[in-house]
Scaffold this motif. Structure first.
Motif, PDB file in Angstrom:
ATOM      1  N   ILE A  81       2.821   1.382   6.991  1.00 31.65           N
ATOM      2  CA  ILE A  81       3.343   2.624   6.430  1.00 31.65           C
ATOM      3  C   ILE A  81       4.856   2.551   6.274  1.00 31.65           C
ATOM      4  CG2 ILE A  81       3.722   5.077   6.924  1.00 31.65           C
ATOM      5  CD1 ILE A  81       0.936   5.209   8.087  1.00 31.65           C
ATOM      6  N   ASP A  82       5.529   2.012   7.293  1.00 30.03           N
ATOM      7  CA  ASP A  82       6.986   1.867   7.218  1.00 30.03           C
ATOM      8  C   ASP A  82       7.394   0.972   6.049  1.00 30.03           C
ATOM      9  OD1 ASP A  82       7.290   3.478   9.424  1.00 30.03           O
ATOM     10  OD2 ASP A  82       7.553   1.828  10.843  1.00 30.03           O
ATOM     11  N   ARG A  83       6.621  -0.087   5.833  1.00 32.76           N
ATOM     12  CA  ARG A  83       6.919  -1.013   4.736  1.00 32.76           C
ATOM     13  C   ARG A  83       6.761  -0.323   3.381  1.00 32.76           C
ATOM     14  NH1 ARG A  83       7.194  -6.331   3.107  1.00 32.76           N
ATOM     15  NH2 ARG A  83       6.122  -6.802   1.151  1.00 32.76           N
ATOM     16  N   ILE A  84       5.684   0.434   3.238  1.00 29.19           N
ATOM     17  CA  ILE A  84       5.468   1.147   1.982  1.00 29.19           C
ATOM     18  C   ILE A  84       6.612   2.125   1.729  1.00 29.19           C
ATOM     19  CG2 ILE A  84       3.967   2.760   0.748  1.00 29.19           C
ATOM     20  CD1 ILE A  84       1.600   1.563   2.290  1.00 29.19           C
ATOM     21  N   PHE A  85       7.002   2.863   2.762  1.00 25.03           N
ATOM     22  CA  PHE A  85       8.087   3.838   2.607  1.00 25.03           C
ATOM     23  C   PHE A  85       9.400   3.153   2.246  1.00 25.03           C
ATOM     24  CE2 PHE A  85      11.600   6.330   4.495  1.00 25.03           C
ATOM     25  CZ  PHE A  85      11.472   7.501   3.740  1.00 25.03           C
ATOM     26  N   LYS A  86       9.664   2.015   2.869  1.00 24.57           N
ATOM     27  CA  LYS A  86      10.925   1.310   2.639  1.00 24.57           C
ATOM     28  C   LYS A  86      11.056   0.784   1.221  1.00 24.57           C
ATOM     29  CE  LYS A  86      13.697  -2.584   4.348  1.00 24.57           C
ATOM     30  NZ  LYS A  86      13.790  -3.677   5.361  1.00 24.57           N
ATOM     31  N   ASN A 139       5.357   0.449 -10.880  1.00 22.34           N
ATOM     32  CA  ASN A 139       4.047   0.144 -11.461  1.00 22.34           C
ATOM     33  C   ASN A 139       3.122  -0.506 -10.425  1.00 22.34           C
ATOM     34  OD1 ASN A 139       4.825  -2.568 -11.260  1.00 22.34           O
ATOM     35  ND2 ASN A 139       5.468  -2.676 -13.399  1.00 22.34           N
ATOM     36  N   ASN A 140       1.876  -0.727 -10.828  1.00 17.34           N
ATOM     37  CA  ASN A 140       0.874  -1.265  -9.903  1.00 17.34           C
ATOM     38  C   ASN A 140       1.225  -2.657  -9.400  1.00 17.34           C
ATOM     39  OD1 ASN A 140      -0.423   1.099 -10.696  1.00 17.34           O
ATOM     40  ND2 ASN A 140      -2.448   0.149 -10.705  1.00 17.34           N
ATOM     41  N   ALA A 141       1.853  -3.463 -10.243  1.00 13.40           N
ATOM     42  CA  ALA A 141       2.210  -4.816  -9.833  1.00 13.40           C
ATOM     43  C   ALA A 141       3.190  -4.792  -8.667  1.00 13.40           C
ATOM     44  CB  ALA A 141       2.808  -5.581 -11.015  1.00 13.40           C
ATOM     45  N   TYR A 142       4.127  -3.843  -8.729  1.00 14.55           N
ATOM     46  CA  TYR A 142       5.098  -3.728  -7.638  1.00 14.55           C
ATOM     47  C   TYR A 142       4.408  -3.250  -6.361  1.00 14.55           C
ATOM     48  CZ  TYR A 142       9.314  -2.471  -5.089  1.00 14.55           C
ATOM     49  OH  TYR A 142      10.299  -2.383  -4.136  1.00 14.55           O
ATOM     50  N   TYR A 143       3.575  -2.210  -6.486  1.00 16.58           N
ATOM     51  CA  TYR A 143       2.854  -1.695  -5.321  1.00 16.58           C
ATOM     52  C   TYR A 143       1.947  -2.769  -4.718  1.00 16.58           C
ATOM     53  CZ  TYR A 143       4.066   3.242  -4.925  1.00 16.58           C
ATOM     54  OH  TYR A 143       4.725   4.423  -4.673  1.00 16.58           O
ATOM     55  N   ALA A 144       1.356  -3.573  -5.551  1.00 17.31           N
ATOM     56  CA  ALA A 144       0.491  -4.644  -5.050  1.00 17.31           C
ATOM     57  C   ALA A 144       1.301  -5.615  -4.204  1.00 17.31           C
ATOM     58  CB  ALA A 144      -0.176  -5.375  -6.215  1.00 17.31           C
ATOM     59  N   ARG A 145       2.502  -5.944  -4.681  1.00 21.62           N
ATOM     60  CA  ARG A 145       3.359  -6.857  -3.926  1.00 21.62           C
ATOM     61  C   ARG A 145       3.765  -6.238  -2.589  1.00 21.62           C
ATOM     62  NH1 ARG A 145       9.002  -9.576  -6.189  1.00 21.62           N
ATOM     63  NH2 ARG A 145       9.421 -10.873  -4.358  1.00 21.62           N
ATOM     64  N   VAL A 146       4.110  -4.955  -2.606  1.00 25.33           N
ATOM     65  CA  VAL A 146       4.471  -4.258  -1.374  1.00 25.33           C
ATOM     66  C   VAL A 146       3.275  -4.214  -0.413  1.00 25.33           C
ATOM     67  CG1 VAL A 146       5.123  -2.022  -0.385  1.00 25.33           C
ATOM     68  CG2 VAL A 146       6.273  -2.860  -2.442  1.00 25.33           C
ATOM     69  N   GLY A 147       2.088  -3.947  -0.967  1.00 20.54           N
ATOM     70  CA  GLY A 147       0.906  -3.777  -0.133  1.00 20.54           C
ATOM     71  C   GLY A 147       0.216  -5.051   0.276  1.00 20.54           C
TER      72      GLY A 147
END
Length: 220
Positions: A81-86, A139-147
């Motif tokens: 969760i911290d990573r997603i927020f950051k 975009n989804n590509a960025y979120y995928a990398r974060v996740g």
């Protein structure tokens, strides 16, 4: 990145709750982590622990297997969760709205939160929440990398999640307030009498190369 589309100044809304949870008061240039993040991670961890304990005696038959990995990720719920927020740059309110979406998903699908699905549900629900309530989002590509998942997988997760919710993403002020109050109450109960909860209810920069080393942790 982005602001809450829901009016949290509406009639009957206790603004103190929003300050307490970190939805207000963290302006630009202010370093701080909204309390909602640690609160959500604590509640989700309790729910996962409870469900996995019960699964030893009860055979859960979840209906949406797409969110299940073959093994649990090595990154904790709190750190995830911290990573997603950051890195995702979404508003703190996205995490409460994402929690509401997860609750709706669990009720409509009879899925039980476990260490095999909670991370995928988190990244998917935050992505959907950011798109719905924030005025700008990655975009989804960025979120995928974060996740820590592939873009193709996150696309599939998002579509499955949306269809499971029947694309009902609107969250009213009353619903938002009710979940805030419920989260505070459950958090207080957990820390006062240490009881497990029943169910889920209720931009700074592109990630550096070293930060993306957790990507393989969300694997099948």
């Amino acid at each position: 990145m982005g602001t809450l589309a829901i009016d949290i100044e509406g009639e009957g809304v206790d603004s103190d709750i929003y300050f307490d949870l970190g939805f207000k008061g963290l302006g630009k240039g202010v370093v701080g982590t909204p309390r909602i993040l640690s609160l959500l991670s604590s509640l989700l961890e309790k729910s996962v622990q409870k469900n996995e304990t019960e699964s030893e005696t009860v055979n859960f038959k979840d209906t949406v297997a797409i969110f299940h990995g073959l093994r649990a990720p090595t990154i904790s719920i709190q750190h995830y969760i911290d990573r997603i927020f950051k890195y995702a740059g979404c508003s703190p309110s996205c995490f409460l709205v994402a929690y509401i979406y997860v609750d709706r998903f669990l009720q409509r699908t009879d899925v039980h939160l476990t260490s095999l699905n909670v991370h995928r549900l988190l990244i998917t629900s935050v992505l959907v929440a950011a798109k719905f309530i924030d005025d700008a989002f990655f975009n989804n590509a960025y979120y995928a990398r974060v996740g820590g998942v592939s873009t193709a997988e996150l696309n599939r997760l998002e579509m499955s999640f949306l269809f499971s919710l029947d694309f009902r993403l609107k969250v009213t002020v009353n619903t938002f307030q009710r979940y805030c109050s419920q989260l505070q109450k459950e958090y207080r109960d957990i820390h006062q009498i240490e009881r497990p909860i029943r169910v889920c209810r209720i931009k700074d920069s592109w990630p550096s190369k070293s930060d993306t080393q957790c990507a393989p942790t969300i694997s099948r």
